[in-house]
Write a protein that holds these residues in place. Structure first.
Motif, PDB file in Angstrom:
ATOM      1  N   ALA A 235     -12.693  -3.909 -25.480  1.00 41.07           N
ATOM      2  CA  ALA A 235     -13.875  -3.510 -26.249  1.00 41.07           C
ATOM      3  C   ALA A 235     -15.082  -4.369 -25.899  1.00 41.07           C
ATOM      4  O   ALA A 235     -16.201  -3.864 -25.743  1.00 41.07           O
ATOM      5  CB  ALA A 235     -13.579  -3.586 -27.741  1.00 41.07           C
ATOM      6  N   MET A 236     -14.864  -5.664 -25.748  1.00 39.33           N
ATOM      7  CA  MET A 236     -15.962  -6.567 -25.398  1.00 39.33           C
ATOM      8  C   MET A 236     -16.455  -6.292 -23.974  1.00 39.33           C
ATOM      9  O   MET A 236     -17.656  -6.402 -23.693  1.00 39.33           O
ATOM     10  CB  MET A 236     -15.510  -8.023 -25.540  1.00 39.33           C
ATOM     11  CG  MET A 236     -15.142  -8.405 -26.972  1.00 39.33           C
ATOM     12  SD  MET A 236     -14.361 -10.038 -27.106  1.00 39.33           S
ATOM     13  CE  MET A 236     -15.815 -11.087 -27.093  1.00 39.33           C
ATOM     14  N   SER A 237     -15.559  -5.909 -23.097  1.00 40.42           N
ATOM     15  CA  SER A 237     -15.943  -5.588 -21.716  1.00 40.42           C
ATOM     16  C   SER A 237     -16.781  -4.316 -21.673  1.00 40.42           C
ATOM     17  O   SER A 237     -17.780  -4.247 -20.939  1.00 40.42           O
ATOM     18  CB  SER A 237     -14.701  -5.437 -20.843  1.00 40.42           C
ATOM     19  OG  SER A 237     -13.984  -6.659 -20.775  1.00 40.42           O
ATOM     20  N   LEU A 238     -16.395  -3.301 -22.446  1.00 39.69           N
ATOM     21  CA  LEU A 238     -17.183  -2.065 -22.486  1.00 39.69           C
ATOM     22  C   LEU A 238     -18.594  -2.340 -22.984  1.00 39.69           C
ATOM     23  O   LEU A 238     -19.567  -1.755 -22.494  1.00 39.69           O
ATOM     24  CB  LEU A 238     -16.514  -1.020 -23.391  1.00 39.69           C
ATOM     25  CG  LEU A 238     -15.192  -0.418 -22.928  1.00 39.69           C
ATOM     26  CD1 LEU A 238     -14.838   0.780 -23.796  1.00 39.69           C
ATOM     27  CD2 LEU A 238     -15.239  -0.021 -21.462  1.00 39.69           C
ATOM     28  N   LYS A 239     -18.706  -3.227 -23.951  1.00 38.69           N
ATOM     29  CA  LYS A 239     -20.019  -3.597 -24.483  1.00 38.69           C
ATOM     30  C   LYS A 239     -20.899  -4.168 -23.389  1.00 38.69           C
ATOM     31  O   LYS A 239     -22.096  -3.871 -23.309  1.00 38.69           O
ATOM     32  CB  LYS A 239     -19.841  -4.615 -25.621  1.00 38.69           C
ATOM     33  CG  LYS A 239     -21.128  -5.071 -26.268  1.00 38.69           C
ATOM     34  CD  LYS A 239     -20.842  -6.079 -27.363  1.00 38.69           C
ATOM     35  CE  LYS A 239     -22.125  -6.658 -27.948  1.00 38.69           C
ATOM     36  NZ  LYS A 239     -21.822  -7.695 -28.978  1.00 38.69           N
TER      37      LYS A 239
END
Length: 286
Positions: A235-239
């Protein structure tokens, strides 16, 4: 014959178009060859008109990967979503494969393009790689390849989209991708990220960056990233990935339909946009 149309693969690339904008288009060998091959009596016609005619030929006779990618960007990113809330990526290395097209908004979907000119020989390997980096994957293919794709992918989470003969994305010949987190892999995701992107993730999660020598810094960053729960790391990578390829709505609106994908990913400067406008209005050979 399709082999005579291969020059179109080279023509619709950033290198060719940016070269034409920076120098005289009449001196561009690829452009000259394409005009000679596909246009009768190009004199006194504007470059924008010629490119539109070339693209029209492609829509009928040679729907290559660029044509599919450009259609996805126009129909999905611009037609269904918004460039203010959605980001498109292309040619992203994922494990040992490269993703043709990725859309990121609330979720991320990898679109693997299989045109009528392609085979499905590497598809199994590509899908396996993609699921290491992303949890939604979709194959985009032609009407003629749909049954084959459905046979291969029927009992899998992989989606199927079809580019119809009218160059729309079929509402009937469709299988939506299903979320699949089972293969997500820290190392694969980490290698997709740029240095400043994984550093921002580590700062957000740990409040600091690793203190180590430069020689061991990358490995220690990967080690810390790998200790973040995989769904949180994803999720943090997609952000972070969603912040790539920022282009103004007003800028994209000035780009012709035929070139939107090419210049979206080129992220042109103001001077390049001005040169593009001049180029499109200029008469061939002028």
């Amino acid at each position: 014959m399709p082999e005579n149309n291969l020059i179109l693969n080279r023509f619709f690339t950033q290198n060719v178009f940016l070269d034409m904008l920076r120098s005289s288009s009449s001196n561009n060998v690829t452009y000259g060859a394409v005009i000679k091959r596909f246009i009768n009596d190009p004199e006194n016609l504007e470059n924008g008109t010629l490119i539109s005619e070339i693209y029209h030929f492609m829509s009928k006779s040679y729907r290559n990967e660029y044509f599919y990618q450009n259609t996805l960007l126009n129909k999905l990113l611009l037609g269904r979503h918004s460039i203010n809330t959605t980001t498109a990526l292309t040619q992203i290395p994922i494990s040992k494969s490269k993703a043709d097209f990725i859309l990121i908004n609330g979720k991320a979907v990898v679109y693997e393009i299989k045109t009528e000119l392609d085979t499905f020989d590497r598809l199994e390997t590509q899908l396996r790689d993609y699921y290491k980096g992303f949890n939604h994957v979709c194959v985009v293919t032609s009407e003629g390849q749909y049954e084959r794709a459905r046979t291969i992918l029927d009992d899998t989470p992989v989606g199927i989209y079809v580019l119809t003969s009218k160059n729309t994305i079929s509402a009937k010949l469709r299988k939506e991708p299903v979320e699949n987190n089972s293969s997500l892999d820290h190392t694969t995701i980490f290698k997709i990220l740029h240095k400043q992107e994984f550093e921002r993730i580590l700062l957000e999660y740990y409040g600091k960056l690793p203190e180590t020598s430069q020689a061991f810094y990358y490995g220690e960053c990967l080690n810390q990233f790998s200790n973040i729960p995989i769904l949180d790391a994803y999720a943090m990578s997609l952000k972070q990935l969603k912040c790539r390829n920022r282009i103004e709505t007003s800028t994209l609106a000035q780009i012709p339909y035929e070139l939107k994908s090419l210049f979206y990913f080129a992220n042109p400067s103001k001077s390049e946009m001005e040169k593009l406008r001049e180029f499109l209005k200029q008469k061939y050979g002028g």
